[in-house]
Design a protein around this motif. Structure first.
Motif, PDB file in Angstrom:
ATOM      1  N   ARG A  21     102.017 -17.589  33.803  1.00 19.95           N
ATOM      2  CA  ARG A  21     102.113 -18.107  35.159  1.00 19.95           C
ATOM      3  C   ARG A  21     101.885 -19.608  35.260  1.00 19.95           C
ATOM      4  N   SER A  22     101.850 -20.284  34.135  1.00 16.51           N
ATOM      5  CA  SER A  22     101.605 -21.725  34.159  1.00 16.51           C
ATOM      6  C   SER A  22     102.791 -22.477  34.744  1.00 16.51           C
ATOM      7  N   GLU A  23     102.512 -23.648  35.266  1.00 19.11           N
ATOM      8  CA  GLU A  23     103.574 -24.483  35.832  1.00 19.11           C
ATOM      9  C   GLU A  23     104.634 -24.803  34.774  1.00 19.11           C
TER      10      GLU A  23
ATOM     11  N   ASN B 135     104.371 -13.932  45.234  1.00 17.63           N
ATOM     12  CA  ASN B 135     103.162 -13.422  44.588  1.00 17.63           C
ATOM     13  C   ASN B 135     102.366 -12.675  45.650  1.00 17.63           C
TER      14      ASN B 135
ATOM     15  N   ILE C 184     105.842 -13.226  40.697  1.00 15.54           N
ATOM     16  CA  ILE C 184     104.768 -13.757  39.864  1.00 15.54           C
ATOM     17  C   ILE C 184     103.732 -12.680  39.569  1.00 15.54           C
TER      18      ILE C 184
ATOM     19  N   GLU D  32      94.061 -17.810  45.256  1.00 16.99           N
ATOM     20  CA  GLU D  32      94.752 -17.855  43.964  1.00 16.99           C
ATOM     21  C   GLU D  32      96.254 -17.649  44.149  1.00 16.99           C
TER      22      GLU D  32
ATOM     23  N   SER E  16     104.436 -23.104  41.717  1.00 23.50           N
ATOM     24  CA  SER E  16     105.859 -22.757  41.654  1.00 23.50           C
ATOM     25  C   SER E  16     106.722 -23.841  42.281  1.00 23.50           C
TER      26      SER E  16
ATOM     27  N   GLU F  50      97.609 -20.973  45.230  1.00 25.16           N
ATOM     28  CA  GLU F  50      97.662 -21.901  44.093  1.00 25.16           C
ATOM     29  C   GLU F  50      98.891 -21.625  43.230  1.00 25.16           C
ATOM     30  N   SER F  51      99.198 -20.345  43.013  1.00 30.71           N
ATOM     31  CA  SER F  51     100.349 -20.000  42.178  1.00 30.71           C
ATOM     32  C   SER F  51     101.661 -20.398  42.863  1.00 30.71           C
TER      33      SER F  51
END
Length: 268
Positions: free
Chosen positions: A51-53, A72, A43, A87, A95, A90-91
């Protein structure tokens, strides 16, 4: 009927380092034709808008029935702003919602360390809670460290067990070998890990002295060879080329005779 002795052929995991999800889809599709067993996505190499869902779900769709590992790290692309550990989390959660089967949690998450391993009680408690959350979402956790130094067999086993202690399903260490002697020691460590650990592991030796180990570690017990589908400007320079790994692994006889004492009759 007794189970016959067997060896399991090594598995390959192809990592996409592209800047866009469309580029990653191309990597996934090409890797499929070259026989990859699993996929990985970095990522931290993606553009921020990628990087959006929603975009990650579109990418993971092309993995089909093969597992996907989402990673990430703090070392974002040089042209991108720094990222916080929150962050990163969150990423990774995004995922999982998008369909990742496993996410990579740094061993020093919430408490940065030069060897990516924390002993801070508060950080470890937060890591364990995060592992439980991810498990509750139906995904698995790979706990990892990039140590950037050579480690002895004893140090490596201790480090792996520390990573496992947060409840990880798999563990990974990427370390360095700076000489032929250190590279030889890494092979000994790889074999020792088979009996020292009770969960799957990925063990990588970085640098020029580690290139042979990257190919051979899965033949000695490591779970995956981490591969690139092709070498590009943004890809890892020492990771195994997928088609090379498949050529090697598919030309080794992994079948054991029913009687392992069977030997060649010829006198030589």
């Amino acid at each position: 009927m007794d189970k016959y002795p067997t060896y399991i052929a090594p598995k390959t995991l192809t990592i996409a380092h592209d800047h866009t999800t469309e580029g990653c889809i191309g990597t996934f599709r090409n890797a499929e034709y070259e026989g990859t067993d699993a996929y990985g996505i970095m990522i931290n190499t993606l553009d921020l808008a990628e990087r959006s869902e929603e975009k990650l779900r579109a990418l993971f769709n092309y993995a089909g029935d093969k597992p996907v590992l989402a990673m990430n790290y703090r070392d974002q692309r040089p042209d991108l702003p720094p990222i916080t550990d929150e962050e990163i989390v969150e990423s990774l959660i995004a995922s999982v919602r998008a369909g990742a089967d496993m996410v990579d949690l740094m061993g020093d998450l919430y408490d940065p360390s030069p060897i990516e391993l924390t002993s801070d009680v508060a950080a470890l408690a937060k890591q364990k809670a995060l592992v439980e959350r991810i498990h509750g979402m139906g995904a698995k956790v790979l706990a990892s460290s990039h140590t950037w130094k050579f480690m002895t067999t004893e140090e490596t086993i201790e480090h792996f067990r520390a990573l496992q202690s947060i409840g990880a399903d798999m563990v990974k260490i990427a370390m360095c070998a700076n000489s032929e002697e250190e590279a030889d020691s890494v092979f000994h460590t790889t074999i020792s890990l088979r009996s020292a650990l009770n969960i799957p592991y990925i063990y990588i030796c970085m640098g020029q002295y580690g290139k042979r180990h990257r190919m051979m570690a899965p033949m000695l017990g490591a779970e995956y060879a981490l591969c690139v589908q092709q070498f590009t400007a943004g890809s890892h320079r020492e990771q195994v080329l997928l088609r090379s790994a498949r050529a090697v692994y598919s030309n080794v006889d992994w079948t054991m005779a029913r009687d392992p004492a069977t030997s060649t009759i010829a006198p030589f």
